[in-house]
Design an enzyme around this catalytic site. Sequence first.
Site, PDB file in Angstrom:
ATOM      1  N   TYR A 155      99.380 -19.462  54.519  1.00  0.00           N
ATOM      2  CA  TYR A 155      98.939 -18.889  55.800  1.00  0.00           C
ATOM      3  C   TYR A 155      98.897 -17.368  55.719  1.00  0.00           C
ATOM      4  CZ  TYR A 155      98.780 -17.772  60.779  1.00  0.00           C
ATOM      5  OH  TYR A 155      98.428 -17.269  62.008  1.00  0.00           O
ATOM      6  N   LYS A 159      95.421 -15.077  55.882  1.00  0.00           N
ATOM      7  CA  LYS A 159      95.233 -14.160  57.007  1.00  0.00           C
ATOM      8  C   LYS A 159      95.199 -12.708  56.541  1.00  0.00           C
ATOM      9  CE  LYS A 159      95.329 -15.178  60.975  1.00  0.00           C
ATOM     10  NZ  LYS A 159      94.273 -15.496  61.973  1.00  0.00           N
TER      11      LYS A 159
END
Length: 363
Positions: A155, A159
């Site tokens: 994640y 991002k």
Amino acid sequence: MTDSAKKVLVSGGTGFVGSAIVRALAEKHPNFVIAVIDQSPPRPEHVLPERTTYMQADITSTETLTKAFEAVKPDIVVHAAGIVPDLAERWGRRLEQEVWRINFKGTQNMLDASKHSGVEAFIYTSTCCVVIDDTRTDHLNINEDRPLAFRSTIYGESKAAAEALVLKTSSSKMLTCALRPSVLCGPGDYQLVPSIHACIAKGETPFLIGNGLNLWDVTYVDNVADAHVLAIENLLTSRTAAGEAFFIQNNEPIVFRDFCLEIWAHFGHVPPFEVHIPKSLAYFAGLACETVTWLMGTTTTLSRGSVRDACATRYASGNKAKKILGYEARIGIEEAIRLSCEDYASRLGVELPMLNSGSRQKQ
């Protein structure tokens, strides 16, 4: 701020954060025309204003994005769509390709469509995880000068790469900025408060990993929505936020154990005793769980990553967001916890007991 009507496209607008942004924008600028794109239709727990237009679209599909942008012709884009792996998958690599496809490639598609459509301002809903998912070190009162963690979790990595792309794209033709909310709570929260509340039924509330003094940033979702409105206003006027990233939080770091205790207290639960588990012991237990689940092909909530996460100190400075955006948290942490618990209790169909004010424990 100009009074002219603007067309705003919000990706992920039926979700937890996206719907809060739509509500805040509609309240602050009722003359704006707001359209939402999402794979999921509007849902009861994430209410949208009546004037909002919804279109089903997949940000990984250039074809559906092209149709959406042609229909809306937006002046402003808020890109809040993305995938956050659940706790059982957060520290593993099983979903790596899917997470990158949605969070990075989807962002790239949104940027391309925005440039082609002549969008003026592009606001990216990033995350503090672009920095703090590097759990090799604590993050004490960090600011935006801290390097991105390009090697951390699936994640955080996805991002971080997407945020870097967004900020690099900023130009006089299309201004961009990125907002980095911390861990979120609020109405419609499906991860934080529910997972902490679930510890009651599982009998896990007495167990304290590490010293129990680590500070976390937790942010109420409506405060994050306010920050997005301020970012839009900035890019349309002074433009001082262009090409910049901002940590967004309540600016009230709270001991993570205290945060959990207060949530449990709202549901009428107080741990009957407390068991201190050294971080080193929990770390090896996490390794054992990872090994077993790898052999069996299943997933685990307890892992080395989740142990480091639970023991981490991670909070950021809000000085840059205050100075450039004029952001300050409108809902304080005490009220944020109360409102979050009341919302989750209503979804569970239970009634919360009365709780004395000032219940938060001090360390």
